[in-house]
Design an enzyme around this catalytic site. Sequence first.
Site, mmCIF file in Angstrom:
data_model
loop_
_atom_site.group_PDB
_atom_site.id
_atom_site.type_symbol
_atom_site.label_atom_id
_atom_site.label_comp_id
_atom_site.label_asym_id
_atom_site.label_seq_id
_atom_site.Cartn_x
_atom_site.Cartn_y
_atom_site.Cartn_z
ATOM 1 N N SER A 56 2.538 13.409 -26.572
ATOM 2 C CA SER A 56 2.877 13.986 -25.457
ATOM 3 C C SER A 56 2.644 15.123 -24.673
ATOM 4 O O SER A 56 3.212 14.989 -23.107
ATOM 5 C CB SER A 56 4.507 13.560 -25.963
ATOM 6 O OG SER A 56 4.735 14.031 -27.008
ATOM 7 N N LEU A 77 -6.674 0.567 -9.154
ATOM 8 C CA LEU A 77 -6.185 1.790 -9.517
ATOM 9 C C LEU A 77 -4.918 1.507 -9.890
ATOM 10 O O LEU A 77 -3.812 2.335 -10.745
ATOM 11 C CB LEU A 77 -6.407 1.926 -9.076
ATOM 12 C CG LEU A 77 -6.473 4.799 -9.268
ATOM 13 C CD1 LEU A 77 -6.919 4.576 -10.158
ATOM 14 C CD2 LEU A 77 -7.265 5.066 -7.856
ATOM 15 N N VAL A 78 -3.713 1.492 -8.207
ATOM 16 C CA VAL A 78 -2.123 2.000 -8.143
ATOM 17 C C VAL A 78 -1.192 1.157 -9.027
ATOM 18 O O VAL A 78 -0.271 1.746 -9.416
ATOM 19 C CB VAL A 78 -2.166 1.863 -6.505
ATOM 20 C CG1 VAL A 78 -2.926 2.452 -6.006
ATOM 21 C CG2 VAL A 78 -2.551 0.112 -6.655
ATOM 22 N N HIS A 80 -1.506 1.914 -12.424
ATOM 23 C CA HIS A 80 -1.213 2.962 -13.249
ATOM 24 C C HIS A 80 -0.149 3.594 -12.809
ATOM 25 O O HIS A 80 -0.112 4.622 -12.048
ATOM 26 C CB HIS A 80 -2.402 3.638 -13.050
ATOM 27 C CG HIS A 80 -3.348 2.954 -13.790
ATOM 28 N ND1 HIS A 80 -3.618 3.237 -15.512
ATOM 29 C CD2 HIS A 80 -4.638 2.206 -13.953
ATOM 30 C CE1 HIS A 80 -4.580 2.385 -16.044
ATOM 31 N NE2 HIS A 80 -5.308 1.800 -14.968
ATOM 32 N N ARG A 81 1.178 3.371 -13.633
ATOM 33 C CA ARG A 81 2.830 4.300 -12.591
ATOM 34 C C ARG A 81 2.988 5.335 -12.671
ATOM 35 O O ARG A 81 3.493 5.536 -12.216
ATOM 36 C CB ARG A 81 3.807 3.068 -13.576
ATOM 37 C CG ARG A 81 3.873 1.470 -13.217
ATOM 38 C CD ARG A 81 4.466 0.489 -13.778
ATOM 39 N NE ARG A 81 4.569 -0.586 -13.160
ATOM 40 C CZ ARG A 81 3.694 -2.123 -13.515
ATOM 41 N NH1 ARG A 81 2.573 -1.257 -14.276
ATOM 42 N NH2 ARG A 81 3.596 -2.830 -13.369
ATOM 43 N N ARG A 147 -6.135 -5.123 10.878
ATOM 44 C CA ARG A 147 -6.392 -5.414 9.087
ATOM 45 C C ARG A 147 -6.234 -6.617 8.443
ATOM 46 O O ARG A 147 -7.117 -6.811 7.310
ATOM 47 C CB ARG A 147 -6.376 -4.288 8.480
ATOM 48 C CG ARG A 147 -4.120 -4.693 8.281
ATOM 49 C CD ARG A 147 -3.695 -3.892 7.389
ATOM 50 N NE ARG A 147 -2.238 -4.043 7.279
ATOM 51 C CZ ARG A 147 -1.276 -3.494 6.070
ATOM 52 N NH1 ARG A 147 -2.214 -2.334 5.561
ATOM 53 N NH2 ARG A 147 -0.856 -4.026 5.405
ATOM 54 N N ARG A 165 -2.309 12.419 -20.256
ATOM 55 C CA ARG A 165 -1.998 11.320 -21.392
ATOM 56 C C ARG A 165 -1.907 10.588 -20.873
ATOM 57 O O ARG A 165 -2.927 9.306 -21.036
ATOM 58 C CB ARG A 165 -0.679 11.495 -21.801
ATOM 59 C CG ARG A 165 -0.356 10.762 -22.624
ATOM 60 C CD ARG A 165 1.044 10.547 -23.276
ATOM 61 N NE ARG A 165 1.435 10.115 -24.653
ATOM 62 C CZ ARG A 165 2.863 9.807 -25.262
ATOM 63 N NH1 ARG A 165 4.010 9.982 -23.652
ATOM 64 N NH2 ARG A 165 3.576 8.809 -25.466
ATOM 65 N N HIS A 169 -4.993 6.830 -21.006
ATOM 66 C CA HIS A 169 -4.531 5.373 -20.991
ATOM 67 C C HIS A 169 -5.182 5.123 -19.580
ATOM 68 O O HIS A 169 -6.104 3.870 -20.209
ATOM 69 C CB HIS A 169 -3.241 6.036 -20.427
ATOM 70 C CG HIS A 169 -2.416 4.106 -20.266
ATOM 71 N ND1 HIS A 169 -2.732 2.953 -21.512
ATOM 72 C CD2 HIS A 169 -2.179 3.527 -18.824
ATOM 73 C CE1 HIS A 169 -2.130 1.993 -20.861
ATOM 74 N NE2 HIS A 169 -2.151 2.016 -19.461
ATOM 75 N N ARG A 174 -10.141 1.414 -18.740
ATOM 76 C CA ARG A 174 -10.996 1.108 -17.102
ATOM 77 C C ARG A 174 -12.327 1.180 -17.826
ATOM 78 O O ARG A 174 -13.521 1.051 -17.050
ATOM 79 C CB ARG A 174 -10.666 1.880 -15.990
ATOM 80 C CG ARG A 174 -8.691 1.774 -15.657
ATOM 81 C CD ARG A 174 -8.752 0.025 -15.637
ATOM 82 N NE ARG A 174 -7.504 0.066 -14.462
ATOM 83 C CZ ARG A 174 -7.098 -1.428 -14.330
ATOM 84 N NH1 ARG A 174 -7.741 -2.223 -14.847
ATOM 85 N NH2 ARG A 174 -5.718 -1.975 -13.987
#
Length: 219
Positions: A56, A77-78, A80-81, A147, A165, A169, A174
């Site tokens: 932390s 990729l997105v 990962h919050r 598009r 951190r 992760h 990845r």
Amino acid sequence: MKIIEPKTEILDDIDGAKILKKIELAGRVCYKSEDRITAESAQKFVAGLIASGHESVLEHEKISVRIVCDRGVTHELVRHRIASYSQESTRYCNYAKDKFGNELTFVRPLFFASDSPGYKIWAAAMENAEKAYLALLKSGASPQEARSVLPNSLKTEIVVTMNLREWRHFFRLRTDKRAHPQMREVANMLLTEFHAIIGAVFDDIYEQCRERDPDLQSA
């Protein structure tokens, strides 16, 4: 039609030693051991925090990067919050304009050799997508309407900010062999750069990655 390789860029001017000292100070507050800080103590202390699972403290520092990759990679990729994202928008970018060279740009999949049947099929599909996109714009469609025919291989740029951190992760997930090859390609690029700048935070993940992939480049 243009075909490119993915690339990454760290946007921050990172002083690895300074970051480690800040993390050490934050961590030592927990144990009230500030009196043990020396000019050389930060790297060992931070490595100890990570080894003990006290990650932390790493949230006190963040890194921002720009990634040029295909849109399929950014879809993963997105997910990962704990991060901030700013991505090139296909709603507002009109690739028929001069600023984009009046063409679409695609990211070459690393798993198709340039002389393979698979690559030829992929390249033909990208060419057809470009023709359809430009034809839709010419017929009066807006960029956000045109598009709809754009593929995952379309080049995109995205700026990503995560604390240290969360970057750990991200790299654990990845760079794993189970990750999508193109996602792993980008993650390996970034991990190599991060490790070169602030090794104590990423040593363990980098070494695990090297064991899985001995050809991982050193920065």
